[in-house]
Design a protein around this motif. Structure first.
Motif, PDB file in Angstrom:
ATOM      1  N   ARG A 182      -8.055   6.893   4.188  1.00  0.00           N
ATOM      2  CA  ARG A 182      -8.458   5.491   4.053  1.00  0.00           C
ATOM      3  C   ARG A 182      -9.642   5.169   4.975  1.00  0.00           C
ATOM      4  NH1 ARG A 182      -6.302   0.441   2.748  1.00  0.00           N
ATOM      5  NH2 ARG A 182      -7.028  -1.163   4.167  1.00  0.00           N
ATOM      6  N   TYR A 183      -9.535   5.631   6.219  1.00  0.00           N
ATOM      7  CA  TYR A 183     -10.587   5.316   7.188  1.00  0.00           C
ATOM      8  C   TYR A 183     -11.828   6.194   7.048  1.00  0.00           C
ATOM      9  CZ  TYR A 183      -7.180   2.576   9.968  1.00  0.00           C
ATOM     10  OH  TYR A 183      -6.275   1.654  10.408  1.00  0.00           O
ATOM     11  N   SER A 210       0.845  -1.195   0.000  1.00  0.00           N
ATOM     12  CA  SER A 210       0.000   0.000   0.000  1.00  0.00           C
ATOM     13  C   SER A 210       0.879   1.242   0.000  1.00  0.00           C
ATOM     14  CB  SER A 210      -0.868   0.014   1.265  1.00  0.00           C
ATOM     15  OG  SER A 210      -0.028   0.116   2.409  1.00  0.00           O
TER      16      SER A 210
END
Lengths: 279, 279
Positions: free
Chosen positions: B169-170, A160
């Motif tokens: 991302r979260y 990632s």
């Protein structure tokens, strides 16, 4: 003479299963008694005194269980608590992951510049540096704590942008120094192998301590003539796995490090471990 | 009637000092008895059973120490272990951080869509969701575990590309859902306040449970008429701080959450905590 007793292995959590995996690969007849201290994982940010106490509690739980060799498969516990574990029972061979990894790195470095990455406690303890200096004092070592690597692995972020940014942050300074060999001084780091290799470049060799620890265990069992008997190769099926906590992610995480499902796991309470030292 | 006894506070580590900080800010005369379970931090990935056991051990250590109120300042322990703590001694008022945070979020949402971020154990337990539904069942909640946020804070990466990538991302999925209110359901997250606000945009309100828990404590002390006496405002100087491990980073980390140095800390061994339940 063969010896059917199991090999005891412990780790702060499930990362030590990478050592178990290598043992099953090169010695498939061996049985293992594994304990992962998942209720107190991770050890890497704790004090040396506390890590030593935890390691002693677990060793005192495993040693009376008729094992023929004890492996401290946690880099942090090996760096900080190995001597304390070795003092418990002098007749029991006890090895950590630091010396095997250190030996392998000394054999591989040409520039005599070795980088070591691990938890804060591992790097602060300097056990890899001392082990390498004991073999060849002319080698220079450069330690770098990488506290975010283990959480990245636990989160499954192997490939990632986040893993790449974190790797660059930790590893570029080691590349700039000119190391030609990098010890992965935490059982979680081999799962970031590709990102780490890509970040440091192909000219820097990565050393996976788990692999070399399994080989060291094989050497010791051969030297003592206590390899497991028989022709069957189902050591894993006859092995036992203990953990101090079974989180909802337990099975997934165990499979990640082992490369396959592990047999049923028995939970051992911390009370039971603490009692092992008090007895 | 005034009451000079301290307020007991515990957390899995040092994050709960954010609650202590708010208490000293709004009630500077109050004394605190704080315990951080730094030897077993973090709780967020452990099983509900283990978290409950840890919380009970600590509560049984603090309750007999003549406190007038007990605050479970850990979101994970509040989500999973609060009832177990409340059962120990029915005459002692016990509050967690979940209900105060939930109440505050209900007052702020217009769209009736609230996001909740926390550890895996906190989000899996669904305590915020239940607390919000108990107040207004028409509100929709969206939980998202953010296991990398606490390690980022511990590593001091508040304002960094890594923190921004992790936050995106979260949090982007929560933004896409259309929440207008986001509960920071872990004591570490307020230290990422700016990155989180920047990521979700100014139209989403962030709720810091620590602040609302301190206010809830004030309401209870007022209602019971047990505020600390006197005119001096040096509660902090008369407070006591315990931890189960003192890592090399302890002081730096405590200062991070408290905003200033904390007085001397006494180490309490896990043996002592475990013994509190057995007695």
């Amino acid at each position: 003479m063969s010896d059917s007793r199991p090999i005891g292995i412990f780790d702060s959590g499930l990362g030590g299963l990478t050592v178990a995996k290598e043992i099953f690969r090169i010695m498939p007849r061996e049985k293992i008694l594994y304990l992962g201290d998942t209720a107190r994982f991770p050890y890497g940010g704790r004090s040396p005194e506390t890590i030593g106490t935890f390691a002693e509690q677990i060793a005192r739980f495993l040693i009376p269980r008729d094992i023929k060799l004890l492996i401290v498969a946690c880099n942090t516990a090996s760096s900080v608590g190995l001597e304390r574990v070795q003092k418990i029972n002098h007749s029991m061979p006890v090895i950590g992951v630091v010396l095997p990894g250190a030996k392998a790195s000394v054999m591989r470095t040409a520039e005599k510049k070795i980088g070591i990455i691990g938890t804060k406690a591992t790097i602060n303890a300097g056990a890899y540096t001392r082990a390498i200096a004991d073999i060849d004092a002319s080698i220079k070592t450069y330690g770098k704590p990488c506290p975010l690597f283990a959480p990245l692995v636990e989160e499954g972020l192997f490939d990632s942008d986040i893993a790449r940014l974190v790797a660059q942050r930790y590893l570029y300074p080691l590349v700039d120094i000119g190391i030609d060999c990098l010890v992965l001084g935490c059982t979680h780091y081999p799962l970031l192998y590709e990102v780490i290799q890509e970040t440091v470049g192909a000219s820097i060799q990565l050393i996976d301590s788990a692999l070399w620890t399994a080989k060291e265990a094989q050497d010791i069992l051969l030297a003592l003539d206590v390899l497991a008997p028989g022709s069957e190769s189902e050591g894993i099926a006859n092995s036992a796995f203990y953990a101090t906590d079974l989180s909802p992610d337990f099975e997934k995480s165990a499979e990640l490090f082992m490369g396959k499902k592990i047999p049923e796991v028995e939970m051992i309470s911390l009370d039971e471990l603490v009692a092992c030292v008090k007895e």
